[in-house]
Structure formats: structure tokens, C-alpha cells
Design a protein around this motif. Sequence first.
Motif, PDB file in Angstrom:
ATOM      1  N   UNK A  58       7.810   1.353   1.407  1.00 17.95           N
ATOM      2  CA  UNK A  58       6.709   1.277   2.116  1.00 17.95           C
ATOM      3  C   UNK A  58       5.290   1.983   1.579  1.00 17.95           C
ATOM      4  N   UNK A  59       5.370   2.238   0.410  1.00 14.96           N
ATOM      5  CA  UNK A  59       4.140   2.813  -0.301  1.00 14.96           C
ATOM      6  C   UNK A  59       2.969   1.841   0.115  1.00 14.96           C
ATOM      7  N   UNK A  60       1.761   2.499   0.217  1.00 18.91           N
ATOM      8  CA  UNK A  60       0.781   1.720   0.507  1.00 18.91           C
ATOM      9  C   UNK A  60       0.296   0.451  -0.224  1.00 18.91           C
ATOM     10  N   UNK A  61       0.498   0.843  -1.622  1.00 18.97           N
ATOM     11  CA  UNK A  61       0.306  -0.209  -2.735  1.00 18.97           C
ATOM     12  C   UNK A  61       1.251  -1.473  -2.454  1.00 18.97           C
ATOM     13  N   UNK A  62       2.460  -1.279  -2.236  1.00 17.41           N
ATOM     14  CA  UNK A  62       3.373  -2.433  -2.052  1.00 17.41           C
ATOM     15  C   UNK A  62       3.135  -3.109  -0.588  1.00 17.41           C
ATOM     16  N   UNK A  63       2.505  -2.276   0.353  1.00 20.72           N
ATOM     17  CA  UNK A  63       2.293  -2.899   1.571  1.00 20.72           C
ATOM     18  C   UNK A  63       1.180  -3.860   1.366  1.00 20.72           C
ATOM     19  N   UNK A  64       0.203  -3.345   0.482  1.00 22.38           N
ATOM     20  CA  UNK A  64      -1.082  -4.281   0.410  1.00 22.38           C
ATOM     21  C   UNK A  64      -0.552  -5.595  -0.336  1.00 22.38           C
ATOM     22  N   UNK A  65       0.214  -5.548  -1.340  1.00 18.20           N
ATOM     23  CA  UNK A  65       0.786  -6.404  -2.352  1.00 18.20           C
ATOM     24  C   UNK A  65       1.885  -7.436  -1.608  1.00 18.20           C
ATOM     25  N   UNK A  66       2.129  -7.018  -0.490  1.00 16.24           N
ATOM     26  CA  UNK A  66       3.142  -7.808   0.225  1.00 16.24           C
ATOM     27  C   UNK A  66       2.793  -9.085   0.933  1.00 16.24           C
ATOM     28  N   UNK A  67       1.749  -8.955   1.737  1.00 16.80           N
ATOM     29  CA  UNK A  67       0.841  -9.999   2.109  1.00 16.80           C
ATOM     30  C   UNK A  67       0.543 -10.921   1.193  1.00 16.80           C
ATOM     31  N   UNK A  68      -0.201 -10.288   0.126  1.00 15.12           N
ATOM     32  CA  UNK A  68      -0.824 -11.356  -0.885  1.00 15.12           C
ATOM     33  C   UNK A  68      -0.056 -12.070  -1.615  1.00 15.12           C
ATOM     34  N   UNK A  69       1.133 -11.555  -1.970  1.00 12.19           N
ATOM     35  CA  UNK A  69       2.021 -12.224  -2.916  1.00 12.19           C
ATOM     36  C   UNK A  69       2.587 -13.508  -2.050  1.00 12.19           C
TER      37      UNK A  69
END
Length: 179
Positions: A58-69
Motif C-alpha cells: 500500500x505504498x502511495x506510488x503503488x496505490x496511484x499506479x494500481x487504478x492507472x494500470x
Amino acid sequence: MSRIGRMPIAIPSGVTVEVAENNKVTVKGPKGTLERVLPEAMDIKVDGEEVVVSRPNDLKKNKALHGLTRTLIYNMVVGVTEGYEKKLEVNGVGYRAQKQGKKLVLSLGYSHPVEMEDPEGIETVLDGQNIIIVKGIDKEKVGQYAAEIRSKREPEPYKGKGIKYDTEVIRRKVGKTGK
């Protein structure tokens, strides 16, 4: 949890999704093939008739990339099945668009006609002399080329002359009044 990233992507019949090393996703469908390298942190799995994207932590960067991907893969699936299109309107006296083979020729009040070559995988269709339809399977390329056409003469607020999207609303201004 990302609400969008969590949702599985249904794979319609006639479409194949392959995930290679380094998260290189290839989507093949009736309209063509799209390839894209997605962030390596995301875990992309093809599970029968759907694609599931999950994130490692749940790192902030991974949260942001999740929906984008997830959205990027979804856009690829929609692109190879239905394709994308954007409509542009040419407004103004003497402003018009013409097609010459793969070239789009725009008369926009300049001293010369503006010629634009259709990029690979993108097609422009004219509906009359003042409606341009940009079609393609890659959402990003369709949007980019439509924006480039619009930038040749953006709509102005006084008379509304220029090239605008069909959904765009131009905020009009009142001109100066003479005595």
C-alpha cells in the motif's frame, strides 16, 4: 484498495490478452493489436475470461499506479473491439477541411492551407466540410492527434471561430460597443 484497480476486466470473445516479462501486455482483437509496457510493480494476471490487476503493497506510488494500470489495459481491450473516435467542428466563414489521400488539408484563414499527415494507425474522416472525425484503436493517439488538429486554430471567445471538439462549450464574450 483502489476501487477501479480492484475491478476485473472482462475479456470479450475474439480478444486475446498476453502478459510477457516486464509486464509487457499485448491485446489482440478484431480491429488490430496493441502493445504496452506497464509498471513492473503491478501484478497482472489473466484469469480465464478476465484480467485482474493487483498491487504488492500500500505504498502511495503503488496505490496511484494500481487504478492507472487497470484503466490502461481496459482502454486497450475497448480499443481493439470498438475503437475510439473524436469529433471536431470547424467553425468560421471560409474555414473548411478537405482530405487528399492520407493528408488532411485545413483552410483556416491563414495565407496558406495547413496540411497534416494522418499518423500510423489513425484515420481522419470528413463529414461535410466542417466536421472532422478522428478514428483509431489507441485512445491516447486519437486524443493526441485530435488535440494537434485543434491547436492549428483554437476557438476564440468573440465569434467562436476555430476548431473545437463537438462536446466543447466555448465561453463567449461580448465585444466592444461603438458610440
